[in-house]
Design an enzyme around this catalytic site. Structure first.
Site, PDB file in Angstrom:
ATOM      1  N   TYR A 141      -0.862  56.501   5.502  1.00 15.99           N
ATOM      2  CA  TYR A 141      -0.084  56.028   6.280  1.00 15.99           C
ATOM      3  C   TYR A 141       1.322  56.496   5.808  1.00 15.99           C
ATOM      4  CZ  TYR A 141       2.097  52.420   3.147  1.00 15.99           C
ATOM      5  OH  TYR A 141       2.547  51.895   2.157  1.00 15.99           O
ATOM      6  N   ARG A 152       4.740  64.636   4.018  1.00 14.59           N
ATOM      7  CA  ARG A 152       3.951  63.829   2.791  1.00 14.59           C
ATOM      8  C   ARG A 152       2.819  63.133   3.728  1.00 14.59           C
ATOM      9  NH1 ARG A 152       7.341  58.838   0.221  1.00 14.59           N
ATOM     10  NH2 ARG A 152       6.904  57.986   2.453  1.00 14.59           N
ATOM     11  N   ARG A 189     -22.281  51.630   7.318  1.00 12.00           N
ATOM     12  CA  ARG A 189     -21.378  51.645   6.108  1.00 12.00           C
ATOM     13  C   ARG A 189     -22.149  52.249   4.708  1.00 12.00           C
ATOM     14  NH1 ARG A 189     -20.240  48.550   1.598  1.00 12.00           N
ATOM     15  NH2 ARG A 189     -18.070  47.936   1.290  1.00 12.00           N
ATOM     16  N   HIS A 220     -20.589  54.122   0.818  1.00 10.98           N
ATOM     17  CA  HIS A 220     -19.686  54.566   0.087  1.00 10.98           C
ATOM     18  C   HIS A 220     -19.573  56.043   0.023  1.00 10.98           C
ATOM     19  CE1 HIS A 220     -19.618  50.292  -1.569  1.00 10.98           C
ATOM     20  NE2 HIS A 220     -18.250  50.733  -2.353  1.00 10.98           N
ATOM     21  N   LYS A 236       0.089  58.276  -0.532  1.00  9.92           N
ATOM     22  CA  LYS A 236       0.444  56.908   0.288  1.00  9.92           C
ATOM     23  C   LYS A 236      -0.806  56.458   0.997  1.00  9.92           C
ATOM     24  CE  LYS A 236       4.403  55.372   2.987  1.00  9.92           C
ATOM     25  NZ  LYS A 236       5.084  54.415   1.897  1.00  9.92           N
ATOM     26  N   GLU A 241       7.811  52.007 -10.628  1.00 11.80           N
ATOM     27  CA  GLU A 241       8.599  51.818  -9.187  1.00 11.80           C
ATOM     28  C   GLU A 241       8.528  50.359  -9.057  1.00 11.80           C
ATOM     29  OE1 GLU A 241       6.501  54.198  -6.392  1.00 11.80           O
ATOM     30  OE2 GLU A 241       4.587  53.433  -7.013  1.00 11.80           O
ATOM     31  N   LEU A 260       5.173  56.833  -5.907  1.00 13.33           N
ATOM     32  CA  LEU A 260       5.346  57.565  -4.863  1.00 13.33           C
ATOM     33  C   LEU A 260       6.599  58.149  -4.538  1.00 13.33           C
ATOM     34  CD1 LEU A 260       3.947  58.255  -1.725  1.00 13.33           C
ATOM     35  CD2 LEU A 260       5.357  56.132  -0.913  1.00 13.33           C
TER      36      LEU A 260
END
Length: 289
Positions: free
Chosen positions: A31, A50, A99, A101, A147, A179, A203
């Site tokens: 995102y 990015r 579903r 993995h 991110k 951070e 990040l």
């Protein structure tokens, strides 16, 4: 309010994402948050570069070119008439039913893009007055340069800070400061701007990059290297930075005052230089005093 679902603008209440979407089930996606001033994107290209870099690091294919994505996001902003605000966008790997993995190797998944734009004014008072932070052990994974949607560690730290009436949680691995839960952290010591190197433990914030650039252009020495909790607590000035909080001074760390408890002179100068970058790209905004 209109939101973006793939290449369609729809009413917020009509937007749906499949329950088998891997972003929903695994946090399998990336995102970005892009800031708008005067209806114009600030550092748009850096954010989108990015986004695509984060996607490449997890082998996720974004189903739109950068040019097509910008056109979609500009339509989103125009439809919602955003002046000063944020665009949140994310891309998940897509729907996998049932579903599993393991990602299927017999057919490619189609990425799912969603985005929303909201009016969010600048918090000029916070830019001057700042606020307290706490410190918290950094228990996240070791690819913080991506991110990704996997933010549970960040959320727990941020909420612990909130419960203590703090702006942020400054994260550390042992004695090494990395951070914050939702921002970068920098210190000023003996006139030098000091922040963690842009490696896998943080990040590489877009605002962080702008700050380092304007510091170098204006003769403020920069040091991109590890620093410790002791360095943090003994700093002359401390500030946190991100797309949404710009440059916000830190007044207290774990209840202990930083210097005189006020925004320091170099932090103030850096914010002035940062605002000048905004003005150059997007037009006039008020400089907090």
């Amino acid at each position: 309010m209109k939101v973006l679902v793939n290449n369609h603008l729809v009413e917020r209440e009509d937007a749906t994402v499949d329950i088998e979407d891997r972003g929903y089930q695994f946090g399998d996606g990336v995102y970005e948050v892009v800031r708008l001033y005067n209806g114009k994107f600030f550092t748009y290209n850096e954010h989108i570069d990015r986004l695509y870099a984060s996607a490449a690091k997890i082998d996720l294919v974004i189903p739109y070119s950068k040019e097509a994505l910008r056109e979609l996001l500009e339509k989103l902003v125009a439809e919602n008439n955003i002046n000063t605000g944020n665009v949140y966008l994310q891309v998940t790997r897509g729907v996998q039913n049932p579903r599993n993995h393991v990602m299927p190797d017999d057919f490619p998944l189609e990425g799912v893009l969603t985005a929303a734009a909201r009016e969010v004014p600048r918090n000029e008072r916070q830019f001057v007055e700042g606020g307290p932070v706490i410190t918290e052990e950094d228990v996240r994974w070791l690819r913080c340069d991506i991110k990704s949607l996997n933010l549970l560690g960040n959320i727990l730290a941020k909420n612990k800070a909130h419960q203590q009436n703090a702006l942020e949680a400054v994260l550390h691995r042992g004695e090494q400061v990395t951070e914050c839960s939702a921002s970068n952290v920098s210190i000023i010591k003996d006139g030098v701007l000091w922040t963690h190197a842009a490696d896998n433990l943080i990040l590489n914030g877009i605002t962080r990059q702008v700050i380092l650039d304007v510091a170098k252009k204006n003769g403020i020495p920069v040091k991109e290297a590890d620093f410790t909790l002791t360095d943090l607590r003994e700093a002359d000035e401390v500030f946190i930075s991100s797309t949404t909080i710009e440059i916000t001074p830190v007044t207290h760390i774990d209840g202990v005052q930083v210097a005189d408890g006020k925004r320091g002179p170099i932090t103030a100068k850096l914010h002035q230089y940062f605002v000048e970058e905004i003005v150059a790209a997007c037009g006039e905004v008020e400089l907090a005093k």
